[in-house]
Scaffold this motif. Structure first.
Motif, PDB file in Angstrom:
ATOM      1  N   LEU A 111       0.663  -1.207   0.088  1.00 48.26           N
ATOM      2  CA  LEU A 111      -0.210  -0.260   0.023  1.00 48.26           C
ATOM      3  C   LEU A 111       1.110   1.122   0.266  1.00 48.26           C
ATOM      4  CD1 LEU A 111      -2.863   1.097   0.104  1.00 48.26           C
ATOM      5  CD2 LEU A 111      -2.713   1.439   3.069  1.00 48.26           C
ATOM      6  N   ARG A 112       0.698   1.964  -0.767  1.00 46.68           N
ATOM      7  CA  ARG A 112       1.436   3.223  -1.483  1.00 46.68           C
ATOM      8  C   ARG A 112       0.985   4.866  -0.267  1.00 46.68           C
ATOM      9  NH1 ARG A 112       4.757   1.925  -6.030  1.00 46.68           N
ATOM     10  NH2 ARG A 112       6.149   0.347  -5.785  1.00 46.68           N
ATOM     11  N   ARG A 113       1.002   5.376  -0.102  1.00 48.95           N
ATOM     12  CA  ARG A 113       0.547   6.164   0.282  1.00 48.95           C
ATOM     13  C   ARG A 113       0.959   8.109   0.321  1.00 48.95           C
ATOM     14  NH1 ARG A 113      -1.576   8.973   6.248  1.00 48.95           N
ATOM     15  NH2 ARG A 113      -1.044  10.683   6.250  1.00 48.95           N
ATOM     16  N   ARG A 122      -4.034  10.261  -1.162  1.00 48.66           N
ATOM     17  CA  ARG A 122      -4.301   9.465  -1.939  1.00 48.66           C
ATOM     18  C   ARG A 122      -3.139   7.819  -1.175  1.00 48.66           C
ATOM     19  NH1 ARG A 122      -4.187  13.990  -5.770  1.00 48.66           N
ATOM     20  NH2 ARG A 122      -5.786  14.095  -6.113  1.00 48.66           N
ATOM     21  N   TYR A 123      -4.032   7.252  -2.445  1.00 48.24           N
ATOM     22  CA  TYR A 123      -3.359   5.293  -1.631  1.00 48.24           C
ATOM     23  C   TYR A 123      -3.457   4.654  -3.197  1.00 48.24           C
ATOM     24  CZ  TYR A 123      -3.733   6.919   3.297  1.00 48.24           C
ATOM     25  OH  TYR A 123      -3.776   7.098   4.834  1.00 48.24           O
ATOM     26  N   SER A 124      -2.788   3.808  -3.200  1.00 46.97           N
ATOM     27  CA  SER A 124      -2.399   3.065  -3.855  1.00 46.97           C
ATOM     28  C   SER A 124      -2.169   1.666  -3.603  1.00 46.97           C
ATOM     29  CB  SER A 124      -1.926   3.889  -5.358  1.00 46.97           C
ATOM     30  OG  SER A 124      -0.558   3.628  -5.548  1.00 46.97           O
ATOM     31  N   THR A 125      -2.020   0.647  -4.618  1.00 49.44           N
ATOM     32  CA  THR A 125      -1.673  -0.771  -3.692  1.00 49.44           C
ATOM     33  C   THR A 125      -0.793  -1.013  -5.431  1.00 49.44           C
ATOM     34  OG1 THR A 125      -3.186  -1.642  -5.659  1.00 49.44           O
ATOM     35  CG2 THR A 125      -3.980  -1.731  -3.384  1.00 49.44           C
TER      36      THR A 125
END
Length: 141
Positions: A111-113, A122-125
């Motif tokens: 999980l990237r913040r 924003r969060y992305s995987t």
């Protein structure tokens, strides 16, 4: 990490007998059944590769199970799912989709913040498997 995507994903893996029962359920309702596979199961990757063509006019789940066995022989080290589509309204609507085969090792996601201006977060995987080339993501894992 166990990938949870589609119906039954929080349950233990279905047996072939249970898969056959779900496929027969779909067939009994007149839904088209297809088999798909991928080595990139990111939640936004909705376009998995199709194994053959969707099955429209079968009466017995045995035909789909034969296709599933053939797909497993070739792509048994990837994710394989069964999907069922209902066209009774005049367009294809997904009614059922579940994973039937997984790689022996599922590396999971990070999980990237990212913080933006003000209070924007924003969060992305990111799939750890996607760091390897396509076709080699689960080889030797």
């Amino acid at each position: 990490m166990r990938l949870t995507q589609g119906c039954f994903s929080f349950l233990p893996d279905l047996t072939d007998q249970q898969i056959r029962a779900q496929v027969q359920y779909a067939i009994d309702r007149g839904w088209a059944v297809n088999i798909e596979f991928t080595d990139d199961p990111h939640p936004r990757n909705t376009y998995w590769e199709m194994w053959g063509l969707p099955v429209f006019d079968v009466r017995d789940a045995a035909a789909v199970m034969m296709d599933l066995d053939a797909c497993r022989k070739v792509y048994g080290n990837r994710y394989i799912r069964v999907s069922a589509f209902d066209a009774s309204a005049g367009w294809e609507s997904l009614r059922l989709s579940f994973i039937v085969t997984r790689p022996a090792h599922e590396p999971g996601f990070s999980l990237r913040r990212d913080e933006g201006p003000g209070r924007v977060v924003r969060y992305s995987t990111h799939s750890y498997a996607a760091e390897r080339p396509e076709g080699e993501r689960y080889a030797g894992a």
